[in-house]
Design a protein around this motif. Structure first.
Motif, PDB file in Angstrom:
ATOM      1  N   GLY A   9      46.031  32.257  34.079  1.00 33.85           N
ATOM      2  CA  GLY A   9      46.358  33.127  35.225  1.00 33.85           C
ATOM      3  C   GLY A   9      45.106  33.709  35.840  1.00 33.85           C
ATOM      4  N   LEU A  10      44.589  33.000  36.833  1.00 35.46           N
ATOM      5  CA  LEU A  10      43.299  33.427  37.409  1.00 35.46           C
ATOM      6  C   LEU A  10      43.449  34.150  38.740  1.00 35.46           C
ATOM      7  CD1 LEU A  10      41.162  30.321  36.419  1.00 35.46           C
ATOM      8  CD2 LEU A  10      40.999  32.632  35.466  1.00 35.46           C
ATOM      9  N   ALA A  11      44.385  35.090  38.809  1.00 32.99           N
ATOM     10  CA  ALA A  11      44.448  35.965  39.986  1.00 32.99           C
ATOM     11  C   ALA A  11      43.444  37.104  39.741  1.00 32.99           C
ATOM     12  CB  ALA A  11      45.866  36.472  40.179  1.00 32.99           C
ATOM     13  N   VAL A  12      43.541  38.224  40.463  1.00 36.81           N
ATOM     14  CA  VAL A  12      42.512  39.272  40.343  1.00 36.81           C
ATOM     15  C   VAL A  12      42.272  39.744  38.915  1.00 36.81           C
ATOM     16  CG1 VAL A  12      42.346  40.361  42.608  1.00 36.81           C
ATOM     17  CG2 VAL A  12      44.276  40.919  41.161  1.00 36.81           C
ATOM     18  N   MET A  13      43.351  40.034  38.187  1.00 37.17           N
ATOM     19  CA  MET A  13      43.179  40.594  36.839  1.00 37.17           C
ATOM     20  C   MET A  13      42.593  39.552  35.892  1.00 37.17           C
ATOM     21  SD  MET A  13      43.928  43.729  36.882  1.00 37.17           S
ATOM     22  CE  MET A  13      44.207  44.263  35.202  1.00 37.17           C
ATOM     23  N   ASN A  32      44.860  27.759  35.241  1.00 37.61           N
ATOM     24  CA  ASN A  32      45.736  28.380  36.230  1.00 37.61           C
ATOM     25  C   ASN A  32      46.696  27.317  36.750  1.00 37.61           C
ATOM     26  OD1 ASN A  32      46.102  30.953  37.901  1.00 37.61           O
ATOM     27  ND2 ASN A  32      46.065  29.358  39.479  1.00 37.61           N
ATOM     28  N   ARG A  33      47.940  27.738  36.992  1.00 40.82           N
ATOM     29  CA  ARG A  33      48.951  26.768  37.462  1.00 40.82           C
ATOM     30  C   ARG A  33      48.435  25.967  38.663  1.00 40.82           C
ATOM     31  NH1 ARG A  33      54.357  29.037  40.202  1.00 40.82           N
ATOM     32  NH2 ARG A  33      52.721  30.036  41.435  1.00 40.82           N
ATOM     33  N   THR A  34      47.870  26.663  39.641  1.00 40.99           N
ATOM     34  CA  THR A  34      47.331  25.983  40.815  1.00 40.99           C
ATOM     35  C   THR A  34      45.854  25.687  40.562  1.00 40.99           C
ATOM     36  OG1 THR A  34      48.848  27.334  42.105  1.00 40.99           O
ATOM     37  CG2 THR A  34      47.163  26.152  43.345  1.00 40.99           C
ATOM     38  N   ARG A  37      42.797  27.235  42.531  1.00 42.05           N
ATOM     39  CA  ARG A  37      42.333  28.596  42.213  1.00 42.05           C
ATOM     40  C   ARG A  37      41.283  28.563  41.097  1.00 42.05           C
ATOM     41  NH1 ARG A  37      44.890  33.960  43.024  1.00 42.05           N
ATOM     42  NH2 ARG A  37      47.057  33.292  43.114  1.00 42.05           N
ATOM     43  N   VAL A  74      49.628  36.348  33.998  1.00 38.77           N
ATOM     44  CA  VAL A  74      50.408  35.818  35.123  1.00 38.77           C
ATOM     45  C   VAL A  74      51.421  36.865  35.578  1.00 38.77           C
ATOM     46  CG1 VAL A  74      50.118  33.423  34.404  1.00 38.77           C
ATOM     47  CG2 VAL A  74      52.133  34.695  33.639  1.00 38.77           C
ATOM     48  N   LYS A  75      52.017  36.606  36.715  1.00 40.90           N
ATOM     49  CA  LYS A  75      53.018  37.507  37.280  1.00 40.90           C
ATOM     50  C   LYS A  75      54.092  37.799  36.230  1.00 40.90           C
ATOM     51  CE  LYS A  75      53.935  36.814  41.903  1.00 40.90           C
ATOM     52  NZ  LYS A  75      53.361  37.956  42.514  1.00 40.90           N
ATOM     53  N   PRO A  79      57.642  33.891  35.316  1.00 40.48           N
ATOM     54  CA  PRO A  79      56.400  33.137  35.087  1.00 40.48           C
ATOM     55  C   PRO A  79      55.889  33.230  33.642  1.00 40.48           C
ATOM     56  CG  PRO A  79      56.259  34.248  37.191  1.00 40.48           C
ATOM     57  CD  PRO A  79      57.534  34.727  36.542  1.00 40.48           C
ATOM     58  N   MET A  83      55.377  29.911  31.383  1.00 40.09           N
ATOM     59  CA  MET A  83      54.084  29.564  30.771  1.00 40.09           C
ATOM     60  C   MET A  83      54.220  29.386  29.267  1.00 40.09           C
ATOM     61  SD  MET A  83      51.833  28.875  32.878  1.00 40.09           S
ATOM     62  CE  MET A  83      50.964  28.232  31.491  1.00 40.09           C
ATOM     63  N   GLY A 101      50.138  41.053  31.050  1.00 42.21           N
ATOM     64  CA  GLY A 101      50.725  41.490  32.332  1.00 42.21           C
ATOM     65  C   GLY A 101      51.617  42.701  32.136  1.00 42.21           C
ATOM     66  N   ASN A 102      52.217  43.134  33.236  1.00 40.87           N
ATOM     67  CA  ASN A 102      53.109  44.301  33.174  1.00 40.87           C
ATOM     68  C   ASN A 102      54.535  43.847  32.905  1.00 40.87           C
ATOM     69  OD1 ASN A 102      51.307  46.388  33.565  1.00 40.87           O
ATOM     70  ND2 ASN A 102      51.442  46.290  35.797  1.00 40.87           N
ATOM     71  N   VAL A 127      47.394  46.491  30.144  1.00 43.22           N
ATOM     72  CA  VAL A 127      46.000  46.500  30.588  1.00 43.22           C
ATOM     73  C   VAL A 127      45.934  47.423  31.796  1.00 43.22           C
ATOM     74  CG1 VAL A 127      44.089  45.102  31.513  1.00 43.22           C
ATOM     75  CG2 VAL A 127      45.682  44.090  29.865  1.00 43.22           C
TER      76      VAL A 127
HETATM   77  N1  NAP Z   1      46.645  43.946  39.934  1.00 43.03           N
HETATM   78  C1  NAP Z   1      46.487  44.970  39.129  1.00 43.03           C
HETATM   79  O1  NAP Z   1      45.786  45.958  39.432  1.00 43.03           O
HETATM   80  C2  NAP Z   1      47.125  44.973  37.770  1.00 43.03           C
HETATM   81  C3  NAP Z   1      46.792  45.966  36.846  1.00 43.03           C
HETATM   82  C4  NAP Z   1      47.329  45.918  35.567  1.00 43.03           C
HETATM   83  C5  NAP Z   1      48.206  44.912  35.227  1.00 43.03           C
HETATM   84  N2  NAP Z   1      48.542  43.959  36.152  1.00 43.03           N
HETATM   85  C6  NAP Z   1      49.467  42.899  35.722  1.00 43.03           C
HETATM   86  O2  NAP Z   1      48.688  41.770  35.341  1.00 43.03           O
HETATM   87  C7  NAP Z   1      49.369  40.549  35.677  1.00 43.03           C
HETATM   88  C8  NAP Z   1      48.485  39.735  36.612  1.00 43.03           C
HETATM   89  O3  NAP Z   1      48.290  40.500  37.782  1.00 43.03           O
HETATM   90  P1  NAP Z   1      47.477  39.967  39.052  1.00 43.03           P
HETATM   91  O4  NAP Z   1      47.563  41.049  40.075  1.00 43.03           O
HETATM   92  O5  NAP Z   1      46.168  39.476  38.619  1.00 43.03           O
HETATM   93  O6  NAP Z   1      48.295  38.681  39.506  1.00 43.03           O
HETATM   94  P2  NAP Z   1      49.789  38.469  40.057  1.00 43.03           P
HETATM   95  O7  NAP Z   1      49.743  38.442  41.538  1.00 43.03           O
HETATM   96  O8  NAP Z   1      50.735  39.412  39.409  1.00 43.03           O
HETATM   97  O9  NAP Z   1      50.108  36.993  39.509  1.00 43.03           O
HETATM   98  C9  NAP Z   1      49.437  35.868  40.007  1.00 43.03           C
HETATM   99  C10 NAP Z   1      49.138  34.890  38.887  1.00 43.03           C
HETATM  100  O10 NAP Z   1      50.365  34.476  38.253  1.00 43.03           O
HETATM  101  C11 NAP Z   1      50.420  33.046  38.315  1.00 43.03           C
HETATM  102  N3  NAP Z   1      51.803  32.606  38.372  1.00 43.03           N
HETATM  103  C12 NAP Z   1      52.772  33.077  39.185  1.00 43.03           C
HETATM  104  N4  NAP Z   1      53.931  32.422  38.935  1.00 43.03           N
HETATM  105  C13 NAP Z   1      53.665  31.528  37.949  1.00 43.03           C
HETATM  106  C14 NAP Z   1      54.451  30.583  37.253  1.00 43.03           C
HETATM  107  N5  NAP Z   1      55.759  30.447  37.502  1.00 43.03           N
HETATM  108  N6  NAP Z   1      53.846  29.848  36.296  1.00 43.03           N
HETATM  109  C15 NAP Z   1      52.547  29.995  36.027  1.00 43.03           C
HETATM  110  N7  NAP Z   1      51.746  30.874  36.646  1.00 43.03           N
HETATM  111  C16 NAP Z   1      52.319  31.638  37.593  1.00 43.03           C
HETATM  112  C17 NAP Z   1      49.655  32.696  39.562  1.00 43.03           C
HETATM  113  O11 NAP Z   1      49.290  31.339  39.546  1.00 43.03           O
HETATM  114  P3  NAP Z   1      49.095  30.512  40.922  1.00 43.03           P
HETATM  115  O12 NAP Z   1      47.652  30.713  41.297  1.00 43.03           O
HETATM  116  O13 NAP Z   1      49.422  29.144  40.549  1.00 43.03           O
HETATM  117  O14 NAP Z   1      50.026  31.102  41.934  1.00 43.03           O
HETATM  118  C18 NAP Z   1      48.473  33.647  39.424  1.00 43.03           C
HETATM  119  O15 NAP Z   1      47.539  33.186  38.489  1.00 43.03           O
HETATM  120  C19 NAP Z   1      50.693  40.995  36.291  1.00 43.03           C
HETATM  121  O16 NAP Z   1      51.689  41.059  35.307  1.00 43.03           O
HETATM  122  C20 NAP Z   1      50.405  42.380  36.811  1.00 43.03           C
HETATM  123  O17 NAP Z   1      51.562  43.176  36.918  1.00 43.03           O
HETATM  124  C21 NAP Z   1      48.011  43.954  37.395  1.00 43.03           C
END
Ligand code: NAP
Length: 467
Positions: A9-13, A32-34, A37, A74-75, A79, A83, A101-102, A127
């Motif tokens: 899961g290589l989004a922001v976090m 990462n799924r995609t 990214r 990941v979300k 998801p 995974m 994740g949350n 986290v």
């Molecule tokens: N953002 C924050 O400040 C924060 C703080 C603390 C905790 N968190 C938690 O940490 C986790 C990650 O947060 P985030 O903001 O970095 O990202 P996010 O937007 O919650 O999730 C995006 C990530 O999830 C992957 N994903 C989504 N659906 C998927 C599926 N069906 N199978 C596999 N991968 C899938 C995406 O892959 P693709 O690239 O393939 O779409 C991407 O890597 C979440 O649970 C969030 O609630 C976030």
């Protein structure tokens, strides 16, 4: 060379956490799924770090040293299940999955049980600290079995934020304890954010202060007892000017607040466990009502609130009101965590929870030291209110908070969090509530019975003839 740990899961976090882990000397495999990214991440952000990309689940799992340790970022929701389902065929008994994740705590309990049947270890880890924290040191709240925690304790301690009281990571407790604590952390965050927003509203509408002036006051407050991450960022936000218009950006942002669910879940858990988290719940509703922008615009033209203006307030009184709101927001959250720990046998050490919130996380604040002191004095002091020092703290701020509430009310400025905190305090510190009438009403229409103050037993009265 196999990687020490893997992250999916290589989004922001995820990206920032990977960089943090690699900078502490560990080799990290990423997936990462995609694929795009992953490629972009490697090209744009990875320099000399030991980060190994994988483009299939099989390659990813095979690139990890055993027992494998895989962090999911990941979300939340389906998801995570997807995974886990994809990883399972390649994992072996004794491997570990950490959901960072949350996730909802009930999902974490279910996944823990399902994976235990397969011999896979599992941790649900909160986290906190956003993307900056993930990169420079977050507050980590892992829960699950101690065996699972032992496998990654060193890595987690190394990447966590640090304060004078040690790394902001601890084994939070059994089962879904880590995700429960993170959820309530967010509930407290909702309450404090909403309280700050209400004070801001009163400053601009009630005291006619400019955004810049509010920024200076917030900056001052951040050097005092309100010193906290949320105060710090609020002061910075006030001073941020839009490049295009030159105006303070905050004035140009639409007043519709989004939510991802953790505040709502905290409130739902509070209702289930019977903990009166007045201001946490009110802060969720404040976001909900903010969303009705068009409705609010329409109704605001219909209702002219000619109220009698209450006495104005000083900056010092606003500071005291906010300080009390911080204190009571933590009070509600800690009580909720304690109740959950008892009900779900989490075995949570509340002092440790307060300690790991001191650095890295969104609700870090100077006040946590005071709360730790109160809890150390008496471990049963779950609301912090059963202590002379707390009593003095509250008494010194209460009059100001009530003045602030009255002033806001008289200007028809909604202040659900500040009032929620006050109602929480007043309800808990009132010997006689009007629940006697509620009981009488319940008995009247539903024969629900009542107790009496003058004799033991359960009573019912035929309030009206049935025929
Ligand atoms: N953002 C924050 O400040 C924060 C703080 C603390 C905790 N968190 C938690 O940490 C986790 C990650 O947060 P985030 O903001 O970095 O990202 P996010 O937007 O919650 O999730 C995006 C990530 O999830 C992957 N994903 C989504 N659906 C998927 C599926 N069906 N199978 C596999 N991968 C899938 C995406 O892959 P693709 O690239 O393939 O779409 C991407 O890597 C979440 O649970 C969030 O609630 C976030």
């Amino acid at each position: 060379m196999k990687a020490d740990v893997g992250l999916v899961g290589l989004a922001v976090m995820g990206q920032n956490l990977v960089l943090n882990i690699a900078r502490k000397g560990y080799t990290v495999a990423v997936y990462n799924r995609t694929a795009e990214r992953t490629k972009r991440f490697i090209e744009e952000r990875v320099k000399s770090e030991k980060i190994v990309p994988a483009y299939s689940i099989e390659d990813f799992v095979n690139s990890l040293s055993k027992p494998r340790k895989i962090i999911l970022m990941v979300k939340a929701g389906k998801p995570v299940d997807d995974m886990i389902g994809e990883l399972l065929p390649y994992l072996e008994k004794g491997d570990l999955i950490i959901d960072g994740g949350n996730s909802h705590y009930a999902d974490t309990d279910r996944r823990l049980k399902e994976l235990a049947k397969e011999g896979i270890l599992y941790l649900g880890m909160g986290v906190s600290g956003g993307e900056y924290g993930a990169l420079h040191g977050p507050s980590l709240m892992p829960g699950g079995t101690r065996d699972a925690y032992a496998l990654v304790e060193r890595i987690l301690m190394d990447i966590a934020a640090r304060t004078e009281d040690g790394p902001c990571c601890t084994y939070v407790g059994d089962g879904s304890a880590g995700h429960f604590v993170k959820m309530v952390h967010n509930g407290i965050e909702y309450s404090i954010m909403q309280s700050i927003a209400e004070i801001y509203d009163l400053m601009r509408k009630g005291l006619n202060l400019s955004t810049e002036q509010i920024g200076s006051i917030f900056e001052d407050w951040n050097n005092g007892e309100l010193s906290s991450f949320l105060m710090e960022i609020s002061s910075k936000i006030m001073r941020w000017n839009d490049e295009e218009t030159g105006k303070p950006l905050v004035e140009l942002i639409l007043d519709k607040a989004e939510q991802k669910g953790t505040g709502k879940w905290s409130t739902q858990a509070a209702l289930d466990l019977g903990v009166p988290t007045f201001s946490m719940a009110a802060s969720v509703f404040a976001r909900v009502v903010s969303y009705y922008k068009e409705e609010r615009q329409r109704l605001s033209k219909l209702y002219h609130k000619h109220l009698t203006l209450s006495e104005s307030v000083t900056i010092e009184e606003l500071e005291k009101a906010l300080s009390l709101a911080y204190f009571l927001s933590y009070s509600q959250g800690i009580w909720l965590i304690h109740e959950a720990s008892k009900t779900f046998n989490y075995g949570i050490d509340l002092l440790e929870v307060l300690r790991i919130w001191k650095g890295g996380c969104i609700i870090r604040s100077k006040m946590l030291d005071f709360l730790i002191e109160l809890l150390k004095d008496s471990q049963d002091n779950l609301t912090f209110l059963n202590d002379e020092k707390a009593q003095k703290f509250v008494e010194e701020r209460l009059d100001s908070a009530v003045k602030v509430s009255n002033f806001a009310r008289s200007l028809a400025i909604p202040s659900p969090a500040i009032n929620g905190c006050l109602d929480y305090l007043f309800s808990l510190t009132t010997d006689s509530l009007p629940a006697n009438l509620i009981q009488a009403q319940r008995d009247f229409f539903g024969a629900h019975t009542f107790e009496r103050i003058d004799k033991p037993g359960t009573f019912h009265v035929e309030w009206q003839p049935l025929d």
